[in-house]
Write a protein that holds these residues in place. Sequence first.
Motif, short mmCIF file in Angstrom:
data_model
loop_
_atom_site.label_atom_id
_atom_site.label_comp_id
_atom_site.label_asym_id
_atom_site.label_seq_id
_atom_site.Cartn_x
_atom_site.Cartn_y
_atom_site.Cartn_z
N GLU A 50 0.83 -1.20 0.00
CA GLU A 50 0.00 0.00 0.00
C GLU A 50 0.87 1.26 0.00
O GLU A 50 0.54 2.25 -0.67
N GLU A 80 -4.06 5.32 -0.07
CA GLU A 80 -3.11 4.20 0.03
C GLU A 80 -2.35 4.23 1.36
O GLU A 80 -2.07 3.19 1.94
N HIS A 83 -4.65 2.75 3.76
CA HIS A 83 -4.69 1.29 3.62
C HIS A 83 -3.48 0.64 4.30
O HIS A 83 -3.59 -0.43 4.89
N GLU A 166 -10.67 1.42 -3.67
CA GLU A 166 -10.06 0.78 -4.83
C GLU A 166 -10.94 0.88 -6.07
O GLU A 166 -10.44 0.90 -7.19
FE LIG Z 1 -4.84 0.31 -1.67
#
Ligand SMILES: [Fe+2]
Length: 322
Positions: A50, A80, A83, A166
Motif C-alpha cells: 500500500e 493508500e 490502507h 479501490e
Molecule cells: Fe490500496
Amino acid sequence: MAMDLDRMLHKCRRDQWTIADIDLSKPARAMSREDEIAIVQYFTDMAGIEMLASALFVEQKRRATDPRLIEIFESFVRDEVRHAQVAKALARHYDVHAYQAYEPNPHMQKFAPAFVDAIRHLTPEIANVYITTGEILLDVALLRSLDDFVADHACGSAMKLINRDESRHIAVDFHMVEHYSSPEYVAAQKDAPRRSLREAARAYGSLFKMLRHARPFLQAVFFEPMDLVDPTHQRLLEAFKRVQLISTKPNVARRPFVRFMLTMQPMFRHPILGALFGRWLIAIIGTDPRVLVKLYDDEDEARAQRMSFDELAEETLGLKYA
Ligand SMILES: [Fe+2]
Ligand SMILES: [Fe+2]
C-alpha cells in the motif's frame, strides 16, 4: 463514454474515512499456528504494498495536468497511506499468539524503490500500464482472496472500506489507459520533443532493474500467498485475464509497448522458442509462466471490444464481489 472527472473528484472528497471506522473490537477468529503466521506476514507485506501504491500515485499526480486529476491523485495517495495503516492494524490484530517477529518481505524492500524509480523514468503510458496491472493483481485479486480466507468481522469491515477506495482507483487507472492510448494523445506525442539517448538509457536501466527484482517479489508477496488463499487459482487467473483483455482494445493493442508484450506471449507459448528462451522471456516480462497463456476466448474478446473502459473497470471490480 469517457469518465466524468467532476463526479469522480466529488466521490474522492465525499468517501474519505479513517482507521477509526474499522471495527477491531471482536477477537480474531481461531486459526492454526501455520495460518496465523501466514496471515500476519501477509498483512505486514500488504502494508508495504500500500505504501508502494501511494508512491506510485505521487508519480501519477506529478504527471497530471488537469487540476481535477491532480486532486484525484492526491486523494489516492492519502487512500493508500490509510490502507497501509489499516494493514498494519490488521497484522497486529491477527498476531494473537506472537509466535514470531514479522518483517516486511526483503524482496519487496528491494522491489519497491526499483519500481518507483522505473515509474519515474518510463513514459507516462508505460508507467500507467504497470500501475494498472499492479492494482488489479495486488489490490483486487490478492486482497479479495485474503478477505475470503480470513473471513471474519475485523477483516471484512476493513476490506469493505478499502474496496470502496479501490473502485475509484481502478476506474481512474482504466481512464488513464484510455487517455494514453487515445489517438489525440498519440498524435500530440509525435510533435513532442524526443527523449535524449541518455534519458532513454536511464529509463531502460531502471526498467531492467525493476524487472530483475519483480520475479522474486511477485513470487513471495503475490504468487505464494495466492497459493494458500486462492488454491484453485480462480481469482488469480481471472485477474490476469482482465489485464490481458485491456490489451485487446484496439487503441491499446496498437501501442508499441503493448505490442511488444503481446509478441512476447506467443513466443513463450511456442514449443521451441519457449524452451530456448523461456527463462529469459519470463525475466523480461517479469511474471510467472502460469499467467502467460492466453486466458480469454474469442467471445470474451468481442465483449471487451464493445465495452467502454469505464464498463471494463466496473466489471473488473465486480469480480471482487462475485
Ligand atoms: Fe490500496
Ligand atoms: Fe489502489
